[in-house]
Scaffold this active site. Structure first.
Site, PDB file in Angstrom:
ATOM      1  CG  ASP A  81      -5.964  -7.258   1.915  1.00  0.00           C
ATOM      2  OD1 ASP A  81      -6.659  -7.585   1.214  1.00  0.00           O
ATOM      3  OD2 ASP A  81      -5.038  -6.247   1.830  1.00  0.00           O
TER       4      ASP A  81
ATOM      5  N   GLY B  77      -5.854  -4.338  -7.970  1.00  0.00           N
ATOM      6  CA  GLY B  77      -7.076  -3.601  -7.812  1.00  0.00           C
ATOM      7  C   GLY B  77      -6.703  -2.127  -7.036  1.00  0.00           C
TER       8      GLY B  77
ATOM      9  NE  ARG C  11      -2.679   4.603   0.169  1.00  0.00           N
ATOM     10  CZ  ARG C  11      -2.978   3.381  -0.339  1.00  0.00           C
ATOM     11  NH1 ARG C  11      -2.302   2.561  -0.736  1.00  0.00           N
ATOM     12  NH2 ARG C  11      -4.437   3.352   0.079  1.00  0.00           N
TER      13      ARG C  11
ATOM     14  NE  ARG D 296      -3.894  -9.747   0.304  1.00  0.00           N
ATOM     15  CZ  ARG D 296      -2.642  -9.260   0.640  1.00  0.00           C
ATOM     16  NH1 ARG D 296      -1.669  -9.949   1.292  1.00  0.00           N
ATOM     17  NH2 ARG D 296      -2.068  -7.846   0.230  1.00  0.00           N
TER      18      ARG D 296
ATOM     19  NE  ARG E 204      -8.147 -12.387  -0.883  1.00  0.00           N
ATOM     20  CZ  ARG E 204      -7.364 -11.198  -1.017  1.00  0.00           C
ATOM     21  NH1 ARG E 204      -7.266 -10.333   0.065  1.00  0.00           N
ATOM     22  NH2 ARG E 204      -6.726 -10.906  -2.201  1.00  0.00           N
TER      23      ARG E 204
ATOM     24  CB  SER F  56      -0.846   0.020   1.201  1.00  0.00           C
ATOM     25  OG  SER F  56      -1.818  -1.149   1.336  1.00  0.00           O
TER      26      SER F  56
END
Length: 452
Positions: free
Chosen positions: A329, A104, A36, A404, A360, A32
């Site tokens: 997650d 995503g 960014r 995952r 998921r 993440s």
């Protein structure tokens, strides 16, 4: 870069090691924060140096997209990355389609970035990403004046015409989502006035932390269980060095392996422990996990520590729905923990899991059932009945191109009575390059994870 749609599957098999897992490891940089850092570096004035960037395929897609939008993105011989930014409003129109692979996060955040720039772009992705909904970000972003045209349900490929003079947003996020919040804030960088995002439940705040790190004015006001985030538009972002901490989502996999393989003692160095992100470790402690934080520190506005993990006897608990945003997650790997714990674990409020790389929630239940573990889905809850020890295993897990699910199944194989196989593990590289090699290095003797 790997694209799961055009390469052969890579079946893998995981079996229990002969002894405990021991050693000191690092995990890849936080995904993440890596996304960014590249995006805000591209919007800053000057050159941003990024240390510890995750070099998985998802993040490399973002790096390629920033290059296509005019930023200069290079990797130095010492492993640090340099991003020479364009300044807010300075992105150029890409000459070709932007392929976001399996990410995503990259696709949704990029929608926000593009909404605030008067450029035309087309986003696409792999077969999995092209099935994932984008309207949750494009609908609110349309209020800036940007236009989005995609397939049914707003799915990729998606054409974006950014707004020439974007309007600030005032948006209440209907379902907790850091991606939607972040897309709105990124769009607000190009707008005059204040962009305001209200969330009923606090979600991970990496975007707010990093915007401040680059010099933006961001005000956060608590409101019940949630927050109101206000961004002053058209700031001058100034290049700033970023040290990317170890990804807590990635750290969860070796941490759980060490907790479940008897006698294990493992140190995971430099893990990001943002409280809005690290709910998995709080949950594991509630189940009885022996996890100690060592050498706590702040890096790039984010709390970081080394984690010392010792194998532990674990007990099932009820995981409250309000913790979901801080560990969304990690539920597949938590389900593996629950399968090995004493008693029943109920994970509440997992609606968001239905719109990840796969459904998921369903995929996690199927992973367990294929390996002899009793579980059930009730509404948006997952209930797992532990057997206080080693599950049977022996199953073949369909991963649905979800990294995952793949990694969770392989960790299950390290503690199950029978080896666990997965149909494809090639796309694990998207988030955890070298995953199998890193875990295999913790065990003496034959490789635990190998080609099936």
């Amino acid at each position: 870069m790997h694209n799961p749609t055009d390469t052969a599957p890579k079946p893998l098999r995981a079996a229990a090691p002969a002894g405990p897992l021991t050693g000191r490891i690092t995990v890849p940089g936080d995904k993440s924060i890596s996304h960014r850092a590249l995006m805000l570096g591209a919007l800053a004035v000057g050159t941003t140096e990024i240390t510890g960037l995750l070099e998985g395929e998802d993040v490399l897609r973002t790096a390629a997209a920033m290059r296509a939008l005019g930023a200069r993105v290079t990797k130095g011989a010492d492993g640090t990355w340099q991003v020479a930014g364009r300044g807010i409003g300075g992105l150029v129109e890409p000459a070709d389609v932007l392929d976001m692979g399996n990410s995503g996060t990259a696709a949704r955040l990029l929608c926000g970035l593009l909404a605030g720039h008067a450029v035309f772009a087309v986003l696409t992705g792999d077969a999995s990403l092209r099935q994932r909904p984008m309207r949750r970000v494009t609908d609110p972003l349309a209020a800036t004046g940007a236009r989005f045209v995609g397939r049914a349900g707003g799915r990729l490929p998606l054409a974006v015409q950014g707004a020439a003079d974007p309007l600030p947003l005032d948006y209440a996020v209907p379902v907790p989502s850091a991606q939607v919040k972040s897309a709105c804030l990124l769009a607000g960088l190009g707008a005059r006035g204040v962009t305001r995002v209200t969330e009923a439940e606090a979600t991970r705040d990496h975007t707010e932390n990093m915007l401040r790190h680059f010099g933006a004015t961001v005000r956060v006001t608590p409101q019940g269980a949630g927050r109101v985030i206000e961004l002053t538009g058209q700031p001058e972002l100034i290049a700033a060095p970023v040290v990317v901490p170890g990804d807590p989502s990635s750290a969860a996999f070796p941490a759980v392996a060490a907790l479940l393989v008897p006698g294990s003692v493992l140190t995971i160095q430099g893990v990001g422990l943002n409280p809005l992100r690290a709910g998995i470790f709080a949950t594991l402690r509630e189940m009885g996990a022996d996890i100690t934080e060592e050498n706590p520190r702040i890096e790039g506005g984010e709390p970081v520590a080394d984690l010392l993990i010792r194998a532990s006897a674990l007990t099932g608990i009820e995981v409250p729905a309000d913790r979901a945003p801080a560990m969304i997650d990690e539920y597949p790997i938590l389900a593996v923990v629950a399968a090995c714990a004493r008693g029943t674990t109920r994970m509440r409020g997992l609606r968001e899991l239905r719109v990840k790389e796969s459904d998921r929630l369903t995929a996690t239940a199927a992973l367990l059932a294929a390996n002899g573990i009793r579980c059930a889905i009730e509404g948006d809850d997952l209930i797992v009945h532990g057997n206080e020890g080693r599950p049977e295993g022996g199953g073949l897990v369909e991963t649905h191109m979800d990294h995952r699910i793949a990694m969770s199944a392989l960790v299950l194989g390290l503690v199950a009575r029978q080896p666990v196989r997965i149909d494809d593990g090639a796309f694990i590289e998207t988030s955890f390059p070298g995953f199998a090699a890193r875990l295999n290095g913790l065990a003496a003797g034959a490789a635990m994870i190998a080609a099936a």
